[in-house]
Design a protein around this motif. Structure first.
Motif, mmCIF file in Angstrom:
data_model
loop_
_atom_site.group_PDB
_atom_site.id
_atom_site.type_symbol
_atom_site.label_atom_id
_atom_site.label_comp_id
_atom_site.label_asym_id
_atom_site.label_seq_id
_atom_site.Cartn_x
_atom_site.Cartn_y
_atom_site.Cartn_z
ATOM 1 N N TRP A 48 0.831 -1.199 0.000
ATOM 2 C CA TRP A 48 0.000 0.000 0.000
ATOM 3 C C TRP A 48 0.871 1.257 0.000
ATOM 4 C CZ3 TRP A 48 -4.120 1.918 -1.637
ATOM 5 C CH2 TRP A 48 -4.722 3.053 -1.087
ATOM 6 N N GLN A 102 0.892 3.808 -3.350
ATOM 7 C CA GLN A 102 0.471 5.191 -3.136
ATOM 8 C C GLN A 102 1.487 6.180 -3.691
ATOM 9 O OE1 GLN A 102 -0.378 5.095 1.197
ATOM 10 N NE2 GLN A 102 -2.346 6.006 0.666
ATOM 11 N N TYR A 110 -4.687 6.866 -8.025
ATOM 12 C CA TYR A 110 -5.682 5.799 -7.868
ATOM 13 C C TYR A 110 -6.117 5.221 -9.210
ATOM 14 C CZ TYR A 110 -9.966 3.409 -6.537
ATOM 15 O OH TYR A 110 -10.944 2.452 -6.366
#
Length: 216
Positions: free
Chosen positions: A31, A35, A40
């Protein structure tokens, strides 16, 4: 984490896994990685792209010890043109024999050009495969005329014949040219022969090039 451990447990698959599988040990580490890497909306595409080589390897038919050895040599030598052509040839040999023949020739052409680029040897970008191979063979003393031992002359002459044959197969049977109604269509066994021969020749040229370069 269980799937990651299983994937890493397959020695032959490991070189094709994306970096985020080998470096991220759990979900939180991934994660943090994703990021920082992309927004996204781009994450799905980034993940699919990362697994592209692994899927191509798994979906290619009849992986053999020889194919695995060739893969390792070509991946170290060049991770773009040469290695990419080899992966395409492997993936296409059963499902698209005509395209596999094109990739087999592209593999040898790219290998020859990369080797000639190493010492800065000039060559014609439009030269056909036999001419490129002849230039490489002469530069690395692999031409039959450069040897006096009959067995070496015979083997190296056979290598040249293989290269010429692969070039002719591509011209006559691949998807590189349009065909008439009576054109012969290559079968997977023909593609497998061409791909295996081109891979063996590419590995031989690369290993010879690296051996020559290692000598002071």
């Amino acid at each position: 984490m269980t799937l990651r451990d299983a994937a890493l447990g397959f020695h032959d698959l490991r070189p094709y896994l994306p970096d985020f599988v080998t470096t991220c040990r759990d979900g939180s580490q991934f994660w943090g990685f994703i990021q920082k890497r992309c927004h996204y909306a781009e994450r799905d595409a980034h993940i699919w792209k990362g697994f592209e080589k692994a899927f191509a390897y798994l979906e290619s038919s009849e992986q053999t010890p020889a194919a695995n050895e060739i893969t390792q040599v070509l991946q170290v030598f060049d991770a773009s043109h040469v290695y990419s052509a080899w992966q395409k040839a492997l993936a296409r040999r059963s499902t698209d024999p005509e395209a596999a023949l094109t990739s087999a020739r592209t593999l040898l052409e790219s290998t020859c050009k990369h080797i000639l680029d190493g010492p800065g040897t000039a060559y014609d970008e439009t030269a056909d495969l036999p001419d490129l191979y002849s230039a490489v063979a002469k530069a690395m003393k692999l031409a039959p005329s450069q040897h006096t031992e009959q067995i070496f002359k015979q083997v190296l002459g056979g290598c040249h014949s293989v290269v010429q044959g692969l070039g002719a197969m591509r011209n006559r049977l691949s998807d590189a040219h349009g065909k008439g109604a009576t054109a012969y269509r290559p079968q997977p066994r023909h593609a497998a022969l061409a791909v295996n021969l081109s891979g063996a020749m590419a590995m031989f040229l690369v290993e010879t090039f690296e051996a020559r370069r290692a000598v002071p």
